[in-house]
Design a protein around this motif. Structure first.
Motif, PDB file in Angstrom:
ATOM      1  N   GLN A 147      57.235  58.807   8.695  1.00 28.67           N
ATOM      2  CA  GLN A 147      58.693  58.874   8.524  1.00 28.67           C
ATOM      3  C   GLN A 147      59.268  57.515   8.144  1.00 28.67           C
ATOM      4  O   GLN A 147      60.238  57.431   7.390  1.00 28.67           O
ATOM      5  N   LEU A 148      58.653  56.467   8.668  1.00 24.44           N
ATOM      6  CA  LEU A 148      59.092  55.114   8.318  1.00 24.44           C
ATOM      7  C   LEU A 148      58.962  54.905   6.803  1.00 24.44           C
ATOM      8  O   LEU A 148      59.865  54.374   6.150  1.00 24.44           O
ATOM      9  N   CYS A 149      57.829  55.370   6.268  1.00 24.72           N
ATOM     10  CA  CYS A 149      57.626  55.267   4.809  1.00 24.72           C
ATOM     11  C   CYS A 149      58.635  56.143   4.071  1.00 24.72           C
ATOM     12  O   CYS A 149      59.193  55.719   3.058  1.00 24.72           O
ATOM     13  N   ILE A 150      58.869  57.343   4.601  1.00 25.03           N
ATOM     14  CA  ILE A 150      59.825  58.247   3.938  1.00 25.03           C
ATOM     15  C   ILE A 150      61.207  57.574   3.871  1.00 25.03           C
ATOM     16  O   ILE A 150      61.893  57.627   2.846  1.00 25.03           O
ATOM     17  N   GLY A 151      61.590  56.903   4.969  1.00 21.28           N
ATOM     18  CA  GLY A 151      62.860  56.171   4.988  1.00 21.28           C
ATOM     19  C   GLY A 151      62.900  55.112   3.897  1.00 21.28           C
ATOM     20  O   GLY A 151      63.904  54.937   3.208  1.00 21.28           O
ATOM     21  N   GLU A 152      61.783  54.421   3.727  1.00 17.50           N
ATOM     22  CA  GLU A 152      61.704  53.380   2.685  1.00 17.50           C
ATOM     23  C   GLU A 152      61.770  54.014   1.288  1.00 17.50           C
ATOM     24  O   GLU A 152      62.415  53.477   0.392  1.00 17.50           O
ATOM     25  N   TYR A 153      61.083  55.150   1.125  1.00 12.53           N
ATOM     26  CA  TYR A 153      61.138  55.848  -0.172  1.00 12.53           C
ATOM     27  C   TYR A 153      62.584  56.270  -0.470  1.00 12.53           C
ATOM     28  O   TYR A 153      63.057  56.149  -1.602  1.00 12.53           O
ATOM     29  N   GLN A 154      63.264  56.785   0.570  1.00  8.45           N
ATOM     30  CA  GLN A 154      64.658  57.228   0.371  1.00  8.45           C
ATOM     31  C   GLN A 154      65.522  56.046  -0.055  1.00  8.45           C
ATOM     32  O   GLN A 154      66.372  56.172  -0.945  1.00  8.45           O
ATOM     33  N   GLN A 155      65.288  54.899   0.576  1.00  6.39           N
ATOM     34  CA  GLN A 155      66.059  53.701   0.232  1.00  6.39           C
ATOM     35  C   GLN A 155      65.795  53.297  -1.217  1.00  6.39           C
ATOM     36  O   GLN A 155      66.720  52.967  -1.962  1.00  6.39           O
ATOM     37  N   ILE A 170      72.449  58.328   7.145  1.00  5.35           N
ATOM     38  CA  ILE A 170      72.031  58.507   8.549  1.00  5.35           C
ATOM     39  C   ILE A 170      70.572  58.978   8.593  1.00  5.35           C
ATOM     40  O   ILE A 170      69.775  58.501   9.405  1.00  5.35           O
ATOM     41  N   GLU A 171      70.234  59.902   7.689  1.00  4.08           N
ATOM     42  CA  GLU A 171      68.868  60.423   7.636  1.00  4.08           C
ATOM     43  C   GLU A 171      67.868  59.274   7.381  1.00  4.08           C
ATOM     44  O   GLU A 171      66.843  59.161   8.037  1.00  4.08           O
ATOM     45  N   LYS A 172      68.218  58.435   6.436  1.00  2.76           N
ATOM     46  CA  LYS A 172      67.349  57.287   6.113  1.00  2.76           C
ATOM     47  C   LYS A 172      67.234  56.345   7.323  1.00  2.76           C
ATOM     48  O   LYS A 172      66.146  55.868   7.642  1.00  2.76           O
ATOM     49  N   SER A 173      68.350  56.126   8.006  1.00  8.56           N
ATOM     50  CA  SER A 173      68.340  55.229   9.169  1.00  8.56           C
ATOM     51  C   SER A 173      67.492  55.800  10.296  1.00  8.56           C
ATOM     52  O   SER A 173      66.808  55.060  11.014  1.00  8.56           O
TER      53      SER A 173
END
Lengths: 326, 149
Positions: A147-155, A170-173
């Motif tokens: 999920q940490l990677c997914i957050g980075e991908y979203q960013q 919020i989802e990314k955070s």
């Protein structure tokens, strides 16, 4: 009072446990660059919020094996530290806690694999101790890191995207920051034999703290001095990251087109006045309000856990997160 | 080479990869050939063969993604770092999802040692296939011993 003191947890003992992860790895000679790099990284300091959260979570149960709790706590910091090494490479940050970042000292390739070693070592430790298939412990190395990677991908996908919604932010955070913190409380609790329902409440509490933590971080990017930040104010926006203060500033009609005009090619001197305008707008107050909203929701969860004496430690965490440098 | 096994394993893995990662599997024959040959020598069910190959591909691609980061910058570097990180955590997730606990316990120190070798500037990625072979041999010996009893 410092967080560790308020929680009555010895930070030295936490640090010792973190160092033991590498010291007791028979595959890593103590004099090796790898061991030295990790020990230096640990000794450079840090508040150890995540390990402290694992230990607080465990206080909601009766740990059979306290050593296991401390190992999990140390593992949580290892995962966090590994992610910081890779973050610094991605962000091309040359400093970490006032010292040259690891990729500056060793080179990108070597630093990248030091981070990989740290993550892999945690999987090794967990797989050794999770003989009883305690799958929750693996959350640190699977769910959370994915999920940490997914957050980075979203960013990455939303760089200079001024149409990103608050929900997406919020989802990314949650992915980037909150999940690890939430999992720390939950894993500590489950390792101490706490029931799933209570562990889930602790997870929700940690998630709300984590979101508020990320929002506050995004405010600090606008409010702290460049000396304290070690980078110019508004650095996130300069790099295309549309954080919550920017989203609120976009609601200001005269300001919105000036923000939307910022792209990867915009020179820094043209961005400076836009940053100043965001700082003077009501965007930061609105952002602060949303951060407080998450802290209020977290406070309500403490009430639901008031039957446990350890609920007072959640209050300590809440106070700490509420009072971070403005 | 068992083309169908490779295709099935790639499809399986691609289905497990989050679309948000933007990862699209591109494999060279030499990337998977040693593992396909290894799996051929052991009596695994077709589903288990696919799963083992998927997990192998995830680790192999993670290694490759981080291998070529040195000369990259900007978004290319970011993607390579993230793809490697994502695939490393995905391999753990897949082992858990498919209840390959013993495989995970066996692979964890091997993947770790591979990282150590990279930091030392002496990559030995063949440790992965060697370790896998050891696992399959060990598992085969155990099941034969149980049958004998």
């Amino acid at each position: 009072m410092k967080l560790d003191e308020a929680l009555d947890i010895s930070l030295r003992a936490v640090d010792r446990e973190i160092q033991n992860i590498v010291k007791y790895d028979k595959d890593v000679p103590r004099s090796s660059t790898l061991a030295k790099s990790i020990i230096d990284q640990i000794q450079s300091g840090g508040k150890r919020i995540r390990p402290l959260m694992v230990i607080v979570g465990s206080r909601f149960g009766k740990p059979q094996d306290k050593r296991k709790i401390w190992q999990l706590a140390a593992a949580a910091e290892f995962i966090h530290a590994a992610s910081l090494i890779h973050d610094d490479i991605i962000d091309n940050s040359s400093l970490r806690r006032g010292q040259p970042a690891l990729h500056v000292k060793l080179g990108v390739y070597e630093a990248l694999h030091v981070g990989n070693y740290m993550s892999a070592r945690v999987i090794e430790l967990i797989s050794t101790y999770s003989a009883e298939r305690e799958r929750y412990a693996y959350d640190l190395s699977s769910l959370v890191t994915t999920q940490l990677c997914i957050g980075e991908y979203q960013q990455l996908t939303h760089l200079y995207d001024y149409d990103v919604t608050i929900e997406e932010y919020i989802e990314k955070s949650k992915n980037k920051t909150a999940q690890l913190m939430a999992s720390c409380l939950r894993i500590g609790a489950l390792a101490a034999g706490v029931d799933e329902a209570t562990a889930d409440l602790l997870y929700s509490f940690g998630e709300k703290l984590g979101i508020s933590f990320q929002i506050r971080d995004d405010i600090l990017d606008f409010t702290q001095s460049s000396e304290k930040l070690g980078k110019p104010a508004g650095s996130d926006l300069r790099h295309g990251q549309v954080t919550l203060p920017v989203l609120f500033a976009l609601e200001d009609e005269p300001l919105a087109p000036r923000i939307r005009a910022i792209s990867a090619d915009t020179p820094s001197q043209l961005i400076d006045p836009v940053i100043a305008a965001i700082q003077q707008s009501d965007a930061l107050a609105k952002t602060e309000q949303l951060s407080k909203h998450y802290l209020d929701e977290a406070a309500a969860l403490i009430d639901q856990l008031s039957a446990y004496p350890a609920h007072k430690d959640l209050r300590v965490l809440l106070d700490f997160f509420s009072g971070r440098d403005r | 080479m068992e083309t169908k096994l490779v295709q099935d394993a790639c499809l399986l893995l691609q289905g497990e990869i989050s679309p948000e990662s933007g990862i699209h599997l591109k494999l060279q024959q030499e990337d998977v050939l040693p593992m396909v040959s290894l799996l051929d020598q052991y009596d695994l069910t077709p589903v288990r063969k696919q799963r083992h190959l998927s997990i192998y591909i995830a680790i192999k691609l993670a290694l490759q993604s981080h291998m070529c980061c040195d000369n990259c910058t900007g978004e290319t570097l970011t993607r390579k770092v993230l793809n490697g990180d994502y695939l490393y955590s995905l391999y753990v997730q897949l082992c858990l999802k498919w209840e390959e606990y013993d495989l995970l316990t066996h692979l964890a120190p091997i993947v770790k040692r591979i990282q150590i070798k990279h930091v030392e500037g002496n990559p030995q990625d063949t440790l992965l296939i060697e370790g896998w072979e050891w696992f399959l041999q060990f598992e085969g010996n155990c099941s034969r011993a149980i049958q004998a009893i």
